[in-house]
Design a protein around this motif. Structure first.
Motif, PDB file in Angstrom:
ATOM      1  N   HIS A   1       0.820  -1.217   0.000  1.00  0.00           N
ATOM      2  CA  HIS A   1       0.000   0.000   0.000  1.00  0.00           C
ATOM      3  C   HIS A   1       0.850   1.262   0.000  1.00  0.00           C
ATOM      4  CE1 HIS A   1       1.119  -0.336   4.153  1.00  0.00           C
ATOM      5  NE2 HIS A   1       0.309  -1.357   4.357  1.00  0.00           N
ATOM      6  N   GLY A   2       2.169   1.125   0.103  1.00  0.00           N
ATOM      7  CA  GLY A   2       3.048   2.286   0.006  1.00  0.00           C
ATOM      8  C   GLY A   2       3.299   3.024   1.310  1.00  0.00           C
ATOM      9  N   TYR A   3       2.562   2.701   2.382  1.00  0.00           N
ATOM     10  CA  TYR A   3       2.794   3.338   3.669  1.00  0.00           C
ATOM     11  C   TYR A   3       3.924   2.622   4.422  1.00  0.00           C
ATOM     12  CZ  TYR A   3      -1.657   5.912   3.353  1.00  0.00           C
ATOM     13  OH  TYR A   3      -2.679   6.750   2.977  1.00  0.00           O
ATOM     14  N   PRO A   4       4.647   3.332   5.277  1.00  0.00           N
ATOM     15  CA  PRO A   4       5.653   2.646   6.104  1.00  0.00           C
ATOM     16  C   PRO A   4       5.017   1.598   7.012  1.00  0.00           C
ATOM     17  CG  PRO A   4       5.993   5.016   6.152  1.00  0.00           C
ATOM     18  CD  PRO A   4       4.683   4.786   5.464  1.00  0.00           C
ATOM     19  N   PHE A   5       3.802   1.912   7.527  1.00  0.00           N
ATOM     20  CA  PHE A   5       3.112   0.965   8.414  1.00  0.00           C
ATOM     21  C   PHE A   5       1.614   1.237   8.361  1.00  0.00           C
ATOM     22  CE2 PHE A   5       1.524  -0.466  12.591  1.00  0.00           C
ATOM     23  CZ  PHE A   5       1.969  -1.788  12.555  1.00  0.00           C
ATOM     24  N   ALA A   6       0.851   0.193   8.114  1.00  0.00           N
ATOM     25  CA  ALA A   6      -0.612   0.276   8.133  1.00  0.00           C
ATOM     26  C   ALA A   6      -1.146  -1.135   8.286  1.00  0.00           C
ATOM     27  CB  ALA A   6      -1.141   0.907   6.840  1.00  0.00           C
ATOM     28  N   THR A   7      -2.396  -1.258   8.688  1.00  0.00           N
ATOM     29  CA  THR A   7      -3.021  -2.580   8.801  1.00  0.00           C
ATOM     30  C   THR A   7      -4.153  -2.679   7.775  1.00  0.00           C
ATOM     31  OG1 THR A   7      -4.624  -1.858  10.479  1.00  0.00           O
ATOM     32  CG2 THR A   7      -2.500  -2.679  11.256  1.00  0.00           C
ATOM     33  N   ASN A   8      -4.373  -3.905   7.289  1.00  0.00           N
ATOM     34  CA  ASN A   8      -5.340  -4.102   6.213  1.00  0.00           C
ATOM     35  C   ASN A   8      -6.778  -4.262   6.703  1.00  0.00           C
ATOM     36  OD1 ASN A   8      -3.752  -4.289   3.566  1.00  0.00           O
ATOM     37  ND2 ASN A   8      -2.586  -5.600   4.947  1.00  0.00           N
ATOM     38  N   PHE A   9      -6.954  -4.432   8.003  1.00  0.00           N
ATOM     39  CA  PHE A   9      -8.283  -4.350   8.594  1.00  0.00           C
ATOM     40  C   PHE A   9      -8.160  -3.628   9.920  1.00  0.00           C
ATOM     41  CE2 PHE A   9      -6.553  -8.511   9.673  1.00  0.00           C
ATOM     42  CZ  PHE A   9      -6.841  -8.686  11.011  1.00  0.00           C
ATOM     43  N   ASN A  10      -9.234  -3.520  10.659  1.00  0.00           N
ATOM     44  CA  ASN A  10      -9.262  -2.699  11.874  1.00  0.00           C
ATOM     45  C   ASN A  10      -7.956  -2.803  12.659  1.00  0.00           C
ATOM     46  OD1 ASN A  10      -9.821  -2.421  14.928  1.00  0.00           O
ATOM     47  ND2 ASN A  10     -11.569  -1.405  13.984  1.00  0.00           N
ATOM     48  N   PRO A  11      -7.216  -1.695  12.816  1.00  0.00           N
ATOM     49  CA  PRO A  11      -5.897  -1.768  13.466  1.00  0.00           C
ATOM     50  C   PRO A  11      -5.933  -2.351  14.862  1.00  0.00           C
ATOM     51  CG  PRO A  11      -6.206   0.376  12.414  1.00  0.00           C
ATOM     52  CD  PRO A  11      -7.532  -0.335  12.354  1.00  0.00           C
TER      53      PRO A  11
ATOM     54  N   SER B   1       9.631  -5.069   7.834  1.00  0.00           N
ATOM     55  CA  SER B   1       9.258  -3.701   8.203  1.00  0.00           C
ATOM     56  C   SER B   1       8.050  -3.705   9.138  1.00  0.00           C
ATOM     57  CB  SER B   1       8.950  -2.885   6.943  1.00  0.00           C
ATOM     58  OG  SER B   1       8.499  -1.588   7.292  1.00  0.00           O
ATOM     59  N   TYR B   2       7.041  -4.533   8.806  1.00  0.00           N
ATOM     60  CA  TYR B   2       5.837  -4.608   9.647  1.00  0.00           C
ATOM     61  C   TYR B   2       6.213  -5.073  11.054  1.00  0.00           C
ATOM     62  CZ  TYR B   2       1.132  -5.868  11.199  1.00  0.00           C
ATOM     63  OH  TYR B   2      -0.041  -5.952  11.910  1.00  0.00           O
ATOM     64  N   LEU B   3       7.007  -6.143  11.134  1.00  0.00           N
ATOM     65  CA  LEU B   3       7.366  -6.701  12.438  1.00  0.00           C
ATOM     66  C   LEU B   3       8.199  -5.717  13.255  1.00  0.00           C
ATOM     67  CD1 LEU B   3       8.227 -10.382  11.453  1.00  0.00           C
ATOM     68  CD2 LEU B   3       6.144  -9.530  12.532  1.00  0.00           C
ATOM     69  N   THR B   4       9.084  -4.978  12.602  1.00  0.00           N
ATOM     70  CA  THR B   4       9.913  -3.993  13.308  1.00  0.00           C
ATOM     71  C   THR B   4       9.051  -2.871  13.868  1.00  0.00           C
ATOM     72  OG1 THR B   4      11.811  -4.473  11.887  1.00  0.00           O
ATOM     73  CG2 THR B   4      11.835  -2.386  13.090  1.00  0.00           C
TER      74      THR B   4
ATOM     75  N   LEU C   1      -3.149   5.791  12.453  1.00  0.00           N
ATOM     76  CA  LEU C   1      -2.847   4.937  11.304  1.00  0.00           C
ATOM     77  C   LEU C   1      -3.847   5.166  10.176  1.00  0.00           C
ATOM     78  CD1 LEU C   1      -2.008   1.581  13.135  1.00  0.00           C
ATOM     79  CD2 LEU C   1      -0.406   3.192  12.079  1.00  0.00           C
ATOM     80  N   PRO C   2      -3.457   4.866   8.941  1.00  0.00           N
ATOM     81  CA  PRO C   2      -4.402   4.988   7.826  1.00  0.00           C
ATOM     82  C   PRO C   2      -5.641   4.114   8.037  1.00  0.00           C
ATOM     83  CG  PRO C   2      -2.156   4.663   7.026  1.00  0.00           C
ATOM     84  CD  PRO C   2      -2.114   4.438   8.503  1.00  0.00           C
TER      85      PRO C   2
END
Length: 395
Positions: A175-185, A256-259, A292-293
């Motif tokens: 999605h191009g963001y450094p960090f985001a979740t694909n459903f409710n964060p 990146s997500y895990l970090t 978050l987005p």
């Protein structure tokens, strides 16, 4: 022709709405309800523009049983589709029981103040739903949901006994963001940061978060690091799959997500207990959610594919066999059809199919049920028709 009350106007709710409209031969009248009426209006206009069809909208607090009962009595639906938060499963189930209305959800109950999710409190409604002459279908998403049906399908057609199951969930979308979740964060981060758990030889074995990793070669995606998590469909599958000795769930995560997640956890941002901040009480993970987005905005910018499936090992006529049953979904194709990315699409389409199965009488019994308790064949046929075609490989 049946009437539907759809509660929840996030990314998944948007997909469900599109798929209900696309199947208007079954679903005649649709009411979309949410706490946020402005989003309902946005979706109402989107549906009218794309399909030239009208839906009704309403505002409701899904935490309030009385409000839910009032809305159900007003709209008189044949079924309530709960596409709200897992925290709200019990209030919506309670309202359906009071109004004697069929119920469906996509994820099991999670207590808002405890990072734990289980079916126990929903299964406890079974006798009351039977007495009321109504049905609840639990977990009609993809995982849980389609993965349960995949297991039932393999059990019916390819095995005498299934001994091991690995559920494999890969999202290679960018999605191009450094960090985001694909459903409710809030739901996503609580799930991922919790201890892992799997079932083997009749007992649950707990692991540290991300302690167990394997690399799996996902068709149309490639090799990805996959980490063991606890996931709710395992809780029902251990009850219904014959001969099962072990079941595990794996999900892919990039470094990146895990970090990012570990850093947020280390500074307390994943906490679910209120903390004092400049004279105000805030819940850290809820505050993080506002930063978050919004997952429902990721659709236009997410590219890549998901691959979710099950690998089952067992015996047929005395011979040991391994089968891999999976679906691949393209983020951009999902967005073109429903204005939502593939993570929402793969959850929303099965929710509509589950409702279709119930309202057509193919899956309809009094009580509370999980997906694998029904004949998988008609559901599997609908997956191919409704945009989630499946693939079967013998390994």
């Amino acid at each position: 022709m049946k009437d539907v009350l759809l509660i929840g106007a996030g990314g998944v709710g948007r997909v469900v709405l599109h798929k209900l409209i696309q199947n208007s031969d079954v679903f005649s009248k649709i009411t979309l309800a949410s706490r946020t009426l402005s989003t309902c209006k946005e979706y109402q206009e989107e549906i009218k523009k794309r399909y030239k069809k009208d839906i009704d909208i309403a505002q409701v607090d899904a935490d309030n049983v009385d409000e839910l009962v009032e809305l159900i009595n007003k709209t008189k639906p044949d079924i309530v589709l709960n596409i709200a938060l897992p925290y709200q499963d019990l209030t919506i189930m309670k309202a359906c029981l009071k109004t004697k209305t069929h119920y469906l959800d996509t994820a099991n109950y999670e207590h808002p103040n405890t990072a734990k999710f289980e079916y126990k409190e929903q299964w406890a409604y079974n006798d009351r739903y039977k007495e009321a002459g109504i049905m609840a279908l639990l977990g009609s998403g993809f995982d849980p949901g389609v993965t349960n049906v995949f297991c039932a399908y393999l059990q019916k057609h390819y095995f005498d006994e299934i001994h091991t199951i690995d559920i494999l969930d890969c999202n290679s979308g960018d999605h191009g963001y450094p960090f985001a979740t694909n459903f409710n964060p809030e739901i996503n981060l609580r799930e991922v940061s919790a201890n892992g758990r799997y079932w083997e030889n009749g007992e649950w074995i707990e692991t540290q978060p991300m302690e167990i990793k394997m690399v799996w070669d996902y068709p149309e995606i490639g090799k990805k690091d996959s980490y063991l998590l606890y996931h709710e469909e395992m809780e029902s599958l251990v009850k219904h799959i014959k001969g099962l000795k072990r079941i595990r769930f794996f999900m892919t995560f990039g470094e990146s997500y895990l970090t990012h997640m570990k850093c947020l956890e280390n500074v307390g941002m994943l906490g679910i207990e209120p903390v004092e901040h400049e004279g105000c009480k805030i819940v850290p993970i809820q505050f993080l959610k506002t930063l978050l987005p919004d997952p429902k905005t990721l659709g236009p910018r997410t590219k890549g594919k998901t691959n979710i499936g099950v690998v089952a090992k067992g015996i047929k006529d005395g011979k040991e066999l391994i089968y891999y049953l999976y679906n691949v979904c393209d983020h951009q194709e999902a967005y073109k059809e429903t204005s939502s990315q593939a993570v929402s699409y793969t959850t929303g389409v099965p929710a509509m199919i589950g409702a279709k199965m119930m309202l057509e009488g193919k899956w309809l019994k009094d009580g509370v049920f999980n997906m694998e308790q029904f004949d998988p064949d008609p559901f599997m046929d609908e997956l191919n028709k409704q945009g989630l075609p499946w693939n079967l490989k013998k390994l």
